[in-house]
Scaffold this motif. Sequence first.
Motif, mmCIF file in Angstrom:
data_model
loop_
_atom_site.group_PDB
_atom_site.id
_atom_site.type_symbol
_atom_site.label_atom_id
_atom_site.label_comp_id
_atom_site.label_asym_id
_atom_site.label_seq_id
_atom_site.Cartn_x
_atom_site.Cartn_y
_atom_site.Cartn_z
ATOM 1 N N VAL A 250 -24.130 -3.692 -2.244
ATOM 2 C CA VAL A 250 -23.213 -2.794 -2.957
ATOM 3 C C VAL A 250 -21.804 -2.876 -2.333
ATOM 4 O O VAL A 250 -20.803 -2.899 -3.050
ATOM 5 C CB VAL A 250 -23.748 -1.345 -2.970
ATOM 6 C CG1 VAL A 250 -22.744 -0.415 -3.656
ATOM 7 C CG2 VAL A 250 -25.096 -1.279 -3.694
ATOM 8 N N PHE A 251 -21.746 -2.978 -1.012
ATOM 9 C CA PHE A 251 -20.450 -3.190 -0.339
ATOM 10 C C PHE A 251 -19.772 -4.438 -0.925
ATOM 11 O O PHE A 251 -18.583 -4.415 -1.270
ATOM 12 C CB PHE A 251 -20.664 -3.359 1.171
ATOM 13 C CG PHE A 251 -19.385 -3.503 1.963
ATOM 14 C CD1 PHE A 251 -18.900 -2.442 2.712
ATOM 15 C CD2 PHE A 251 -18.663 -4.695 1.960
ATOM 16 C CE1 PHE A 251 -17.713 -2.571 3.455
ATOM 17 C CE2 PHE A 251 -17.485 -4.830 2.680
ATOM 18 C CZ PHE A 251 -17.012 -3.766 3.434
ATOM 19 N N GLY A 252 -20.541 -5.498 -1.054
ATOM 20 C CA GLY A 252 -20.003 -6.752 -1.573
ATOM 21 C C GLY A 252 -19.483 -6.615 -2.998
ATOM 22 O O GLY A 252 -18.390 -7.102 -3.318
ATOM 23 N N VAL A 253 -20.262 -5.955 -3.842
ATOM 24 C CA VAL A 253 -19.839 -5.814 -5.243
ATOM 25 C C VAL A 253 -18.554 -4.992 -5.324
ATOM 26 O O VAL A 253 -17.617 -5.356 -6.049
ATOM 27 C CB VAL A 253 -20.959 -5.169 -6.096
ATOM 28 C CG1 VAL A 253 -20.450 -4.880 -7.509
ATOM 29 C CG2 VAL A 253 -22.183 -6.078 -6.144
ATOM 30 N N MET A 254 -18.482 -3.897 -4.561
ATOM 31 C CA MET A 254 -17.275 -3.059 -4.591
ATOM 32 C C MET A 254 -16.063 -3.860 -4.107
ATOM 33 O O MET A 254 -14.975 -3.775 -4.663
ATOM 34 C CB MET A 254 -17.459 -1.811 -3.704
ATOM 35 C CG MET A 254 -18.558 -0.870 -4.155
ATOM 36 S SD MET A 254 -18.250 -0.172 -5.784
ATOM 37 C CE MET A 254 -19.844 -0.385 -6.566
ATOM 38 N N ASP A 255 -16.279 -4.670 -3.077
ATOM 39 C CA ASP A 255 -15.196 -5.497 -2.551
ATOM 40 C C ASP A 255 -14.741 -6.521 -3.587
ATOM 41 O O ASP A 255 -13.543 -6.743 -3.791
ATOM 42 C CB ASP A 255 -15.680 -6.192 -1.268
ATOM 43 C CG ASP A 255 -14.531 -6.767 -0.457
ATOM 44 O OD1 ASP A 255 -13.541 -6.039 -0.249
ATOM 45 O OD2 ASP A 255 -14.622 -7.942 -0.045
ATOM 46 N N LEU A 256 -15.701 -7.142 -4.271
ATOM 47 C CA LEU A 256 -15.359 -8.144 -5.293
ATOM 48 C C LEU A 256 -14.629 -7.503 -6.473
ATOM 49 O O LEU A 256 -13.742 -8.122 -7.070
ATOM 50 C CB LEU A 256 -16.622 -8.862 -5.785
ATOM 51 C CG LEU A 256 -17.293 -9.809 -4.778
ATOM 52 C CD1 LEU A 256 -18.571 -10.402 -5.385
ATOM 53 C CD2 LEU A 256 -16.353 -10.924 -4.351
ATOM 54 N N ASN A 260 -10.684 -8.444 -7.826
ATOM 55 C CA ASN A 260 -10.577 -8.960 -9.208
ATOM 56 C C ASN A 260 -11.499 -10.140 -9.497
ATOM 57 O O ASN A 260 -11.174 -11.029 -10.281
ATOM 58 C CB ASN A 260 -9.133 -9.362 -9.529
ATOM 59 C CG ASN A 260 -8.192 -8.183 -9.399
ATOM 60 O OD1 ASN A 260 -8.562 -7.052 -9.736
ATOM 61 N ND2 ASN A 260 -6.997 -8.428 -8.898
ATOM 62 N N TYR A 261 -12.661 -10.138 -8.889
ATOM 63 C CA TYR A 261 -13.645 -11.192 -9.156
ATOM 64 C C TYR A 261 -14.191 -11.088 -10.572
ATOM 65 O O TYR A 261 -14.446 -12.090 -11.243
ATOM 66 C CB TYR A 261 -14.779 -11.072 -8.133
ATOM 67 C CG TYR A 261 -15.938 -12.011 -8.342
ATOM 68 C CD1 TYR A 261 -15.957 -13.266 -7.730
ATOM 69 C CD2 TYR A 261 -17.030 -11.648 -9.141
ATOM 70 C CE1 TYR A 261 -17.024 -14.120 -7.910
ATOM 71 C CE2 TYR A 261 -18.101 -12.515 -9.328
ATOM 72 C CZ TYR A 261 -18.094 -13.745 -8.719
ATOM 73 O OH TYR A 261 -19.140 -14.603 -8.896
#
Length: 298
Positions: A250-256, A260-261
Amino acid sequence: MNQKIDIEFPHFISVDIKREDLIHPFISGNKFRKLKYNLVQAKKENQDTLITFGGAYSNHIAAAAYAGKEYGFKTIGVIRGDELESKVLENPTLKFAKECGMQFEFVTREEYRHKTEVFFLENLKQKYGDFYLVPEGGTNEFAVKGCEEILTKEDSKYDFVCTAVGTGGTISGIINSSLPHQKVLGFPALKGDFLNDEIRKFAHKDNWELITDYHFGGYGKVSSELIEFINQFYVVNQVPLDPIYTGKMVFGVMDLINKNYFPEYSKILLIHTGGLQGIKGMNINLKNKHLPIINIDV
Ligand SMILES: *Cc1c(COP(=O)(O)O)cnc(C)c1O
């Protein structure tokens, strides 16, 4: 059950989380999916003993122990680290598994590396008789079949499906039941590049990708930033995340999202694969190191 993450995301992006952590109180999330058809197969083969493998805080060991108790199997857990033998009661995962009736076979890290070799398994047969072997992490064709049931018809509206990755069984099942317009993103919780090949063994489609930037130093490793993120996410959304798998994903998705991934109007589905039993053990370690702990009651 899919729960909306009620945060205003940029670019009209929306995020839901599939609460697989709620499908069973003890056989958590993807471990329930992965065990289901293995237990069916074990019954078919008339086996009454399950043998499986795991580390000190393994969600799989906890799930297999409880499943054995609930469905009438003896369970043997081959545990990595012979120093743990005297510490079972201090380790929340092993204590739980023991209370479910699991017997342990503690082995050194060196022995553990050879756990799938013939002589090691023959030794176990000598000691415990015939058994049904559930691989480490539970991944095999039956596990993948179970994980194909995570996505349902109602999930066809999502553009991206995101999941944590350990051995690759869960994401393989998700890929197999995903639709052509969907992309499946896997967030490995560990370092290493063997996973693409593992997943290709079980997954029949190409609409997936591994995002390898969010393992936080490796399996079981955490940072204070990650712990703070998990605590904050819980306060804001009332969704508990675990530090080994779902927190990193979830950290990764929020960061992406912030980088603007994802395209405008993306509909993202996060898979909550469970793992919350690991919080207690992680907190004991964090406390010993005088680091901030996870403020979630589980
Ligand atoms: C085991 C586990 C995973 C990894 O699943 P694999 O099928 O091994 O990739 C992900 N999330 C949680 C919470 C787990 O316990």
